[in-house]
Design a protein around this motif. Structure first.
Motif, PDB file in Angstrom:
ATOM      1  N   UNK B 237      -9.107  -0.276  -4.119  1.00  0.00           N
ATOM      2  CA  UNK B 237     -10.281  -1.004  -5.051  1.00  0.00           C
ATOM      3  C   UNK B 237     -10.088   0.478  -5.660  1.00  0.00           C
ATOM      4  N   UNK B 238      -9.615   1.440  -5.554  1.00  0.00           N
ATOM      5  CA  UNK B 238      -9.583   3.409  -6.427  1.00  0.00           C
ATOM      6  C   UNK B 238      -8.734   3.100  -7.075  1.00  0.00           C
ATOM      7  N   UNK B 239      -7.235   2.067  -6.321  1.00  0.00           N
ATOM      8  CA  UNK B 239      -6.618   1.743  -8.084  1.00  0.00           C
ATOM      9  C   UNK B 239      -6.229   0.349  -8.285  1.00  0.00           C
ATOM     10  N   UNK B 240      -7.196  -0.252  -7.837  1.00  0.00           N
ATOM     11  CA  UNK B 240      -6.943  -1.429  -8.916  1.00  0.00           C
ATOM     12  C   UNK B 240      -8.033  -0.358 -10.169  1.00  0.00           C
ATOM     13  N   UNK B 241      -8.748   0.277 -10.166  1.00  0.00           N
ATOM     14  CA  UNK B 241     -10.542   0.492 -10.853  1.00  0.00           C
ATOM     15  C   UNK B 241      -8.995   1.947 -11.827  1.00  0.00           C
ATOM     16  N   UNK B 242      -7.872   1.470 -11.508  1.00  0.00           N
ATOM     17  CA  UNK B 242      -7.008   3.028 -12.029  1.00  0.00           C
ATOM     18  C   UNK B 242      -6.159   1.786 -12.564  1.00  0.00           C
ATOM     19  N   UNK B 243      -6.002   0.498 -13.083  1.00  0.00           N
ATOM     20  CA  UNK B 243      -5.402   0.011 -13.519  1.00  0.00           C
ATOM     21  C   UNK B 243      -3.908   0.012 -12.817  1.00  0.00           C
ATOM     22  N   UNK B 244      -3.912   0.398 -11.204  1.00  0.00           N
ATOM     23  CA  UNK B 244      -2.487   0.691 -10.562  1.00  0.00           C
ATOM     24  C   UNK B 244      -2.745  -0.553  -9.344  1.00  0.00           C
ATOM     25  N   UNK B 245      -1.127  -0.832  -8.202  1.00  0.00           N
ATOM     26  CA  UNK B 245      -1.499  -1.539  -7.527  1.00  0.00           C
ATOM     27  C   UNK B 245      -0.501  -0.809  -6.918  1.00  0.00           C
ATOM     28  N   UNK B 246      -1.222  -0.895  -4.783  1.00  0.00           N
ATOM     29  CA  UNK B 246      -0.708  -0.235  -4.364  1.00  0.00           C
ATOM     30  C   UNK B 246       0.915  -1.068  -3.072  1.00  0.00           C
ATOM     31  N   UNK B 247       1.497  -0.943  -3.052  1.00  0.00           N
ATOM     32  CA  UNK B 247       2.426  -2.094  -2.147  1.00  0.00           C
ATOM     33  C   UNK B 247       3.192  -0.889  -0.661  1.00  0.00           C
ATOM     34  N   UNK B 248       3.468  -1.861   0.476  1.00  0.00           N
ATOM     35  CA  UNK B 248       3.875  -1.036   1.186  1.00  0.00           C
ATOM     36  C   UNK B 248       5.276  -1.543   1.727  1.00  0.00           C
ATOM     37  N   UNK B 249       6.027  -0.833   2.550  1.00  0.00           N
ATOM     38  CA  UNK B 249       7.041  -1.111   2.926  1.00  0.00           C
ATOM     39  C   UNK B 249       7.235  -2.244   3.368  1.00  0.00           C
ATOM     40  N   UNK B 250       6.037  -3.019   3.635  1.00  0.00           N
ATOM     41  CA  UNK B 250       6.183  -4.142   4.633  1.00  0.00           C
ATOM     42  C   UNK B 250       6.728  -4.891   2.727  1.00  0.00           C
ATOM     43  N   UNK B 251       5.763  -4.953   2.191  1.00  0.00           N
ATOM     44  CA  UNK B 251       5.845  -5.515   0.986  1.00  0.00           C
ATOM     45  C   UNK B 251       7.229  -4.943   0.103  1.00  0.00           C
ATOM     46  N   UNK B 252       7.853  -3.852   0.320  1.00  0.00           N
ATOM     47  CA  UNK B 252       8.709  -3.417   0.128  1.00  0.00           C
ATOM     48  C   UNK B 252      10.241  -4.155   0.146  1.00  0.00           C
ATOM     49  N   UNK B 253      10.307  -4.166   1.397  1.00  0.00           N
ATOM     50  CA  UNK B 253      11.360  -4.505   2.294  1.00  0.00           C
ATOM     51  C   UNK B 253      11.101  -5.439   3.394  1.00  0.00           C
ATOM     52  N   UNK B 254       9.850  -6.405   2.697  1.00  0.00           N
ATOM     53  CA  UNK B 254       9.904  -7.858   3.793  1.00  0.00           C
ATOM     54  C   UNK B 254      11.500  -8.665   4.454  1.00  0.00           C
ATOM     55  N   UNK B 255      12.053  -8.892   3.588  1.00  0.00           N
ATOM     56  CA  UNK B 255      13.353  -9.049   4.522  1.00  0.00           C
ATOM     57  C   UNK B 255      14.298  -8.658   5.376  1.00  0.00           C
ATOM     58  N   UNK B 256      14.198  -6.981   5.600  1.00  0.00           N
ATOM     59  CA  UNK B 256      14.433  -6.472   6.351  1.00  0.00           C
ATOM     60  C   UNK B 256      13.553  -5.823   7.112  1.00  0.00           C
ATOM     61  N   UNK B 257      12.528  -6.182   7.184  1.00  0.00           N
ATOM     62  CA  UNK B 257      11.648  -6.568   7.910  1.00  0.00           C
ATOM     63  C   UNK B 257      11.778  -7.162   8.988  1.00  0.00           C
ATOM     64  N   UNK B 258      11.799  -8.611   9.038  1.00  0.00           N
ATOM     65  CA  UNK B 258      12.075  -9.378   9.592  1.00  0.00           C
ATOM     66  C   UNK B 258      13.383  -9.478  10.558  1.00  0.00           C
TER      67      UNK B 258
END
Ligand SMILES: Nc1ncnc2c1ncn2[C@@H]1O[C@H](COP(=O)(O)OP(=O)(O)O)[C@@H](O)[C@H]1O
Ligand SMILES: [Mg+2]
Lengths: 231, 403
Positions: B237-258
């Motif tokens: 919510x804090x980041x949304x309020x600042x027009x930002x969002x978080x990507x976790x390493x799972x989001x970033x490296x989805x295929x590698x996590x698999x």
């Protein structure tokens, strides 16, 4: 009371569709202090009979009483206990433990019986001397002659001071002179240590030693001879 | 004790047979340590290298995903300090810093190359393989420094101290040139990485690209990567309020996590395979050695040993052989693993495609090694338990007849 009382023992072996009646209705008793021999041609049932007495095999029919107790009622562990404490075995092919030396082979039943070490050492030393193998105590079985090995087996059979020693053709793998010395040793131990022996043999000179001879033929007792003239 | 002694003497008396069991246990343990080391190496490489580059989480503008090209300068984060400040004030966050990626062209003596630029802080916690891969010169320290790879340096024919030009499209769209002095030349284990990346300072990137007080991404490391998802939820919510969002390493490296999860599965499969082969060979060898001595065990029972005595004799042989094989397995497996983990095994370009470098990494892991050791002992114990059961289920009369 007799040490052993065999009542109408039958033993059948089934081989496919044929049944072999190895022992047919055998009854006899063994008294304490006896030196009893079972003789008969090969295949007449000597081994089968001795195995039944020694709790190694079970009769198809009939009862064996050991000091009045029916051995068929014993559990596995009680049977082991009986073999350990009350019965000593001497086998035709000696059956020593190859990796243990003579002293250790004789000592083994005492260890299993949890006899204290000092007592064990005394008892084994005594028996090693009694069977005349003092010099060989530290040797392994395969360094000994057949007669010497059988003497080790005799000492092992006696080590727990059993009520009964069972020997199945103890001289069969020995030449006749050595065989005689083994029988003489057993006889001497019977006399001096008051150990009861039952043994089977082919040795024709057995008459010289045995108190009583049971002749087996085709699984039945054909004749019982008492040897009153034994020294 | 005597049973242990008999078991021990029996093993010495029949060295070939004992050696076979010990050998099979040893080979299985070494194989398990080796395979375990390989997967551990990949996992470590993944977490240390890949996450080292990407961070455990990244923050960017909410609209960043809608950009037209990957290296677009649209949708930047305003006032990077407020984000790094917020992040580093959280206890879980170990480190946070701003990074700018941009597309650029290097010009040097009539030659030019399209390449990816990275604007990072001179004391960046990321790109450790670049810092440690400097072969000439040094890492970024001041303005107008640029780092290029040895392959690019060779291609252009330039060396440290020389100047080259970077041509960029600035944030408002106009082209722009800037001179940079080659501060250092690096070489990493990934050819692909070396072929496409150059480094300048974050401040230079802001100036050259005209991103005043802006950045593209914030990268952050968290004390325990497993907490990343939770952290994202908590601070969304804090980041949304600042027009930002978080990507976790799972989001970033989805295929590698698999892929990593697939590795785990594959490793399990390999271990089961080793287990089946080793268990078969070991059990057979133990069974053989027990059956050779069936008459001997019969004799022991006829002189009064109970079934559990016989069982424990056979078991203690198995335990001794298992421990001996396990220790030998450790003695060979650990040095082997430590040796290969120093350099890894070169697998060529194919492995590079997985973005993990061209060498297959190996890493020592205490738990893997312990598991391999216990497994070796376990199989040998299980084999002897089986052999022991088979033996004591025989009738005494039948075992004696065998002698
Ligand atoms: N395990 C067995 N299976 C089938 N028949 C057996 C077995 N053991 C012994 N026999 C038979 O029982 C009879 C008695 O054998 P045994 O007691 O060994 O005689 P002995 O010891 O007097 O030579 C023989 O006919 C023998 O073939
Ligand atoms: Mg016989």
């Amino acid at each position: 009371m007799a040490l052993i009382s065999m009542n109408n023992i039958n033993k059948d072996y089934t081989l496919g569709k044929t049944t072999i009646h190895a022992i047919k209705g055998v009854s006899f008793e063994i008294d304490r202090g006896e030196f009893l021999s079972v003789v008969g041609p090969s295949g007449c049932g000597k081994t089968t009979l001795l195995n039944i007495i020694g709790c190694i095999d079970k009769p198809t029919e009939g009862t064996v009483l050991f000091e009045g107790t029916d051995i068929a009622t014993l559990s596995d562990n009680m049977e082991s206990e009986l073999r350990l404490k009350k019965i000593g075995f001497i086998f035709q092919s000696f059956n020593l433990i190859p990796v243990l030396n003579i002293f250790e082979n004789i000592e083994l039943p005492l260890i299993v019986g949890k006899v204290p070490k000092s007592e064990r050492k005394k008892r084994v030393a005594y028996l090693v001397k009694a069977v005349g193998l003092e010099e060989f105590a530290a040797h392994k079985p395969d360094e000994l002659s057949g007669g010497q090995r059988q003497r080790v087996a005799i000492a092992r059979a006696l080590v727990n001071k059993p009520d009964l020693v069972i020997a199945d053709e103890p001289t069969a793998n020995l030449d006749s002179v050595t065989g005689n010395t083994v029988l003489e040793l057993m006889e001497k131990l019977n006399r001096e240590e008051k150990v009861t022996f039952i043994f089977s043999t082919h040795n024709p000179e057995v008459m010289k030693y045995a108190h009583r001879i049971i002749h087996l033929k085709d699984g039945t007792i054909s004749e019982v001879k008492s040897n009153g003239g034994r020294p | 004790m005597t049973f242990l002694k008999i078991a021990f003497l029996n093993m010495i008396k029949h060295p070939k047979r004992s050696f076979l069991v010990i050998f099979v246990v040893m080979v299985s343990v070494v194989a398990m340590i080796f395979i375990g080391g390989m997967f551990e190496g990949m996992r470590t490489r993944f977490y240390e290298t890949l996450l080292q580059e990407s961070g455990h989480l990244q923050v960017h503008n909410v609209a960043y995903k809608n950009r037209k090209e990957p290296e677009s300068l649209q949708h930047t984060l305003e006032d990077p300090q407020q984000f790094t400040g917020y992040l580093t004030s959280q206890v879980e966050i170990m480190h946070a810093e701003a990074i700018i990626h941009f597309g650029t062209k290097i010009l040097y003596k009539g030659k030019n190359l399209f390449i990816l630029g990275q604007g990072v802080h001179p004391d960046t916690a990321y790109y450790g393989k670049v810092r440690s891969g400097i072969v000439e010169g040094g890492f970024l320290s001041s303005n107008e420094d640029i780092l290029i790879s040895s392959r690019i340096a060779e291609l252009l024919g330039c060396s440290p101290g020389e100047y080259l030009h970077l041509a960029v499209d600035r944030s408002y769209g106009s082209p722009y040139y800037q001179d940079y002095r080659v501060k250092g030349i690096f070489k990493t284990d990934s050819r692909e990485f070396d072929d496409y990346n150059i480094f300048i300072t974050h401040a230079d990137a802001q100036e050259t690209l005209y991103l005043p007080d802006q950045t593209i991404k914030i990268r952050a490391n968290i004390s325990d990567p497993a907490l990343t998802e939770e952290f994202k939820k908590k601070h969304q919510s804090w980041f949304s309020a600042h027009h930002a969002e978080i990507e976790t390493w799972k989001d970033i490296h989805g295929s590698f996590v698999v892929l990593i999860e697939l590795f785990d599965f594959f490793m399990l499969f390999m271990n089961i395979f080793i287990l089946v082969v080793a268990a078969t060979v070991i059990t057979n060898t133990i069974l053989m050695s027990v059956f050779e001595r069936i008459g001997e065990f019969g004799t022991l029972r006829s002189i009064g040993l109970k079934k559990h005595h016989i069982f424990s004799m056979i078991l203690s042989e198995g335990v001794c052989q298992g421990i001996a094989g396990g220790i030998l397995g450790l003695a060979f497996g650990i040095p082997l693993l430590l040796w290969v983990s120093q350099t890894g095994i070169d697998m060529g370009e194919a492995a590079d495609a997985m973005k993990m470098g061209s060498t297959f990494p190996f890493a020592f892991s205490f738990s893997n090694t312990l598991a391999a050791f216990l497994f070796g002992i376990g199989v040998s114990v299980a084999g002897s338990v089986y052999a022991g059961f088979v033996n004591i289920r025989l009738k005494l009369i039948d075992t004696l007849r065998a002698s």
